[in-house]
Structures are given as C-alpha cells and as structure tokens.
Design a protein around this motif. Structure first.
Motif, PDB file in Angstrom:
ATOM      1  N   GLN A 126     119.906  97.674 165.367  1.00 29.45           N
ATOM      2  CA  GLN A 126     120.765  98.310 166.368  1.00 29.45           C
ATOM      3  C   GLN A 126     120.570  99.824 166.299  1.00 29.45           C
ATOM      4  N   PRO A 127     120.238 100.454 167.426  1.00 33.47           N
ATOM      5  CA  PRO A 127     120.050 101.912 167.412  1.00 33.47           C
ATOM      6  C   PRO A 127     121.348 102.631 167.029  1.00 33.47           C
ATOM      7  N   ILE A 128     121.194 103.749 166.362  1.00 27.91           N
ATOM      8  CA  ILE A 128     122.351 104.600 166.057  1.00 27.91           C
ATOM      9  C   ILE A 128     122.861 105.158 167.374  1.00 27.91           C
ATOM     10  N   ARG A 129     124.180 105.096 167.569  1.00 26.79           N
ATOM     11  CA  ARG A 129     124.788 105.592 168.808  1.00 26.79           C
ATOM     12  C   ARG A 129     125.757 106.713 168.457  1.00 26.79           C
ATOM     13  N   PRO A 130     125.490 107.939 168.896  1.00 33.16           N
ATOM     14  CA  PRO A 130     126.403 109.046 168.634  1.00 33.16           C
ATOM     15  C   PRO A 130     127.787 108.761 169.219  1.00 33.16           C
ATOM     16  N   ASN A 131     128.801 109.209 168.534  1.00 33.79           N
ATOM     17  CA  ASN A 131     130.193 109.061 168.964  1.00 33.79           C
ATOM     18  C   ASN A 131     130.618 107.597 169.134  1.00 33.79           C
ATOM     19  N   ALA A 132     130.002 106.707 168.390  1.00 32.37           N
ATOM     20  CA  ALA A 132     130.355 105.284 168.429  1.00 32.37           C
ATOM     21  C   ALA A 132     130.374 104.770 166.990  1.00 32.37           C
ATOM     22  N   ARG A 133     130.894 103.586 166.801  1.00 34.05           N
ATOM     23  CA  ARG A 133     130.918 102.994 165.462  1.00 34.05           C
ATOM     24  C   ARG A 133     129.517 102.533 165.097  1.00 34.05           C
ATOM     25  N   ASN A 134     129.007 103.022 163.985  1.00 36.78           N
ATOM     26  CA  ASN A 134     127.710 102.633 163.456  1.00 36.78           C
ATOM     27  C   ASN A 134     127.935 102.032 162.080  1.00 36.78           C
ATOM     28  N   ALA A 135     127.301 100.887 161.815  1.00 35.46           N
ATOM     29  CA  ALA A 135     127.452 100.214 160.527  1.00 35.46           C
ATOM     30  C   ALA A 135     126.272  99.278 160.317  1.00 35.46           C
ATOM     31  N   PRO A 136     125.987  98.923 159.061  1.00 39.62           N
ATOM     32  CA  PRO A 136     124.949  97.926 158.818  1.00 39.62           C
ATOM     33  C   PRO A 136     125.353  96.591 159.441  1.00 39.62           C
ATOM     34  N   SER A 137     124.371  95.777 159.764  1.00 39.72           N
ATOM     35  CA  SER A 137     124.658  94.436 160.275  1.00 39.72           C
ATOM     36  C   SER A 137     124.023  93.411 159.344  1.00 39.72           C
ATOM     37  N   VAL A 138     124.420  92.158 159.523  1.00 40.46           N
ATOM     38  CA  VAL A 138     123.971  91.098 158.628  1.00 40.46           C
ATOM     39  C   VAL A 138     123.625  89.860 159.435  1.00 40.46           C
ATOM     40  N   SER A 139     122.645  89.107 158.974  1.00 39.13           N
ATOM     41  CA  SER A 139     122.293  87.842 159.606  1.00 39.13           C
ATOM     42  C   SER A 139     121.755  86.902 158.543  1.00 39.13           C
ATOM     43  N   LEU A 140     121.602  85.646 158.913  1.00 38.97           N
ATOM     44  CA  LEU A 140     121.017  84.647 158.020  1.00 38.97           C
ATOM     45  C   LEU A 140     119.579  84.407 158.415  1.00 38.97           C
ATOM     46  N   GLY A 141     118.810  83.920 157.462  1.00 36.47           N
ATOM     47  CA  GLY A 141     117.392  83.672 157.680  1.00 36.47           C
ATOM     48  C   GLY A 141     117.123  82.595 158.714  1.00 36.47           C
ATOM     49  N   ASN A 142     115.877  82.479 159.095  1.00 34.92           N
ATOM     50  CA  ASN A 142     115.435  81.603 160.162  1.00 34.92           C
ATOM     51  C   ASN A 142     114.931  80.275 159.590  1.00 34.92           C
ATOM     52  N   PHE A 143     115.859  79.362 159.223  1.00 36.86           N
ATOM     53  CA  PHE A 143     115.484  78.055 158.698  1.00 36.86           C
ATOM     54  C   PHE A 143     115.075  77.136 159.832  1.00 36.86           C
ATOM     55  N   SER A 144     114.106  76.249 159.563  1.00 37.29           N
ATOM     56  CA  SER A 144     113.739  75.252 160.573  1.00 37.29           C
ATOM     57  C   SER A 144     114.877  74.257 160.704  1.00 37.29           C
ATOM     58  N   SER A 145     115.037  73.691 161.880  1.00 34.71           N
ATOM     59  CA  SER A 145     116.110  72.713 162.089  1.00 34.71           C
ATOM     60  C   SER A 145     115.889  71.480 161.229  1.00 34.71           C
TER      61      SER A 145
END
Length: 186
Positions: A126-145
């Motif tokens: 996610q691009p840094i956005r001035p004057n907005a909330r910026n924070a690290p993000s998290v996701s889970l890995g790409n497991f096969s179904s």
C-alpha cells in the motif's frame, strides 16, 4: 513501526503453534531439498514494485533469504524445505514468513508462506498516503486449495467431525460441520 512488526511476529508464533504444536520436534531439515518461492511484489495501484526488500524468515525465527525485487517486481528465494508431521502428505514442505518493505510504501508481513518446489507468492504493498493513516499490513501465504483441504480433512477426521449436507450446485464439495459423529455412525 518496529513494535508493530514485533507484534506481528508474536502473532506468527501463535499461528505456527496452532498449525503444528510439535513442528520443531517433527521437523527434519534436508540441506539438499530446497524450495523456491517467487515473490511477485506490486502495489494497490496495479504497478510492480522494483527495489522492494523481501526478508524470508523460517519457522525458528531465522532469516533464511533476503534480496531486492527486480524491475518486474520479482524476487526468487531459495529456502530449505523441512518435513513436519502435519504436512508429510502435502505438496507444501514447511512454511516461512516474509516481510516486504519498499521506499514509498507501508510494510507488509506475509505469514505462513508454503515452501514447495516453486511457490508463487503475490504481495500487494500500500503506498504511503500523506495526511492519512499509514500502517503495516498483514496477510497469509498462498496455499493451494488441495493442501488446505487436506490439512483441514486430517484434523476434522481426527476429531470425528460430521460433514455438512451437499451444497446446491456444487455436489462434489461438502464442508465439515462443527458437530462430531456419534460412536455408532463412525
């Protein structure tokens, strides 16, 4: 930022302990068995991100690979595979975690990335956005179904759970129920 990343790493420890309580004892490293993870790093505005730093961390918390994405936003990590009791029958041979950072973007932590002969793991920064909330993000890995279904089947069967009824329009899939089968129906 460092505290948030450490908090995410604490979350990772919880996730891994849930996935494989005996993983550290059952894991056997095979130096000649190396998996390949292709990180494809892009941004939420549909551009690739060149020069992003990918940090790959194994199940013991050690950095096993790091590098920068190329002009197409790609970084290929070669990491040791290991066999754990919970994943012996599946294509994934162990898991790693990754942290991706790039100038102009918020950090992204990706937990539980499967190790296979060639895993493809997309990462969206996610691009840094001035004057907005910026924070690290998290996701889970790409497991096969296939691997994910096998993992769930193993533990649901171990607990003798029932299957739910068939889904209209999708007769080949019947999700697990929270209810256990009675001893007479096993």
């Amino acid at each position: 930022m460092i505290r948030r990343i450490l908090r995410y790493l604490g979350f990772l420890a919880l996730v891994l302990s849930t996935l494989a309580p005996a993983m550290s004892h059952a894991a056997t490293a095979h130096a000649s068995d190396r998996g390949e993870i292709e990180f494809r790093v892009g941004s939420s505005n549909s551009t690739t991100v060149a020069g992003a730093r990918v940090i790959v961390i194994n199940h013991e918390g050690k950095v096993v690979s790091t590098g920068l994405t190329d002009t197409q936003g790609l970084f290929i990590a070669h990491v040791p595979m290991y066999k754990a009791k919970w994943n012996e029958r599946y294509d994934a041979k162990g898991v790693v975690n990754a942290i991706v950072v790039a100038d102009g973007y918020n950090e992204q932590a990706v937990f539980v990335v499967p190790i296979t002969e060639h895993t493809i793991q997309p990462v969206i920064l996610q691009p840094i956005r001035p004057n907005a909330r910026n924070a690290p993000s998290v996701s889970l890995g790409n497991f096969s179904s296939y691997d994910l279904a096998g993992y769930i089947d193993r533990y649901a069967s171990e607990l003798h759970l029932k299957r739910q009824g068939p889904i209209p329009g999708e007769p080949s899939y019947s999700p697990w129920s929270a209810q256990q089968a009675t001893a007479s129906s096993r």
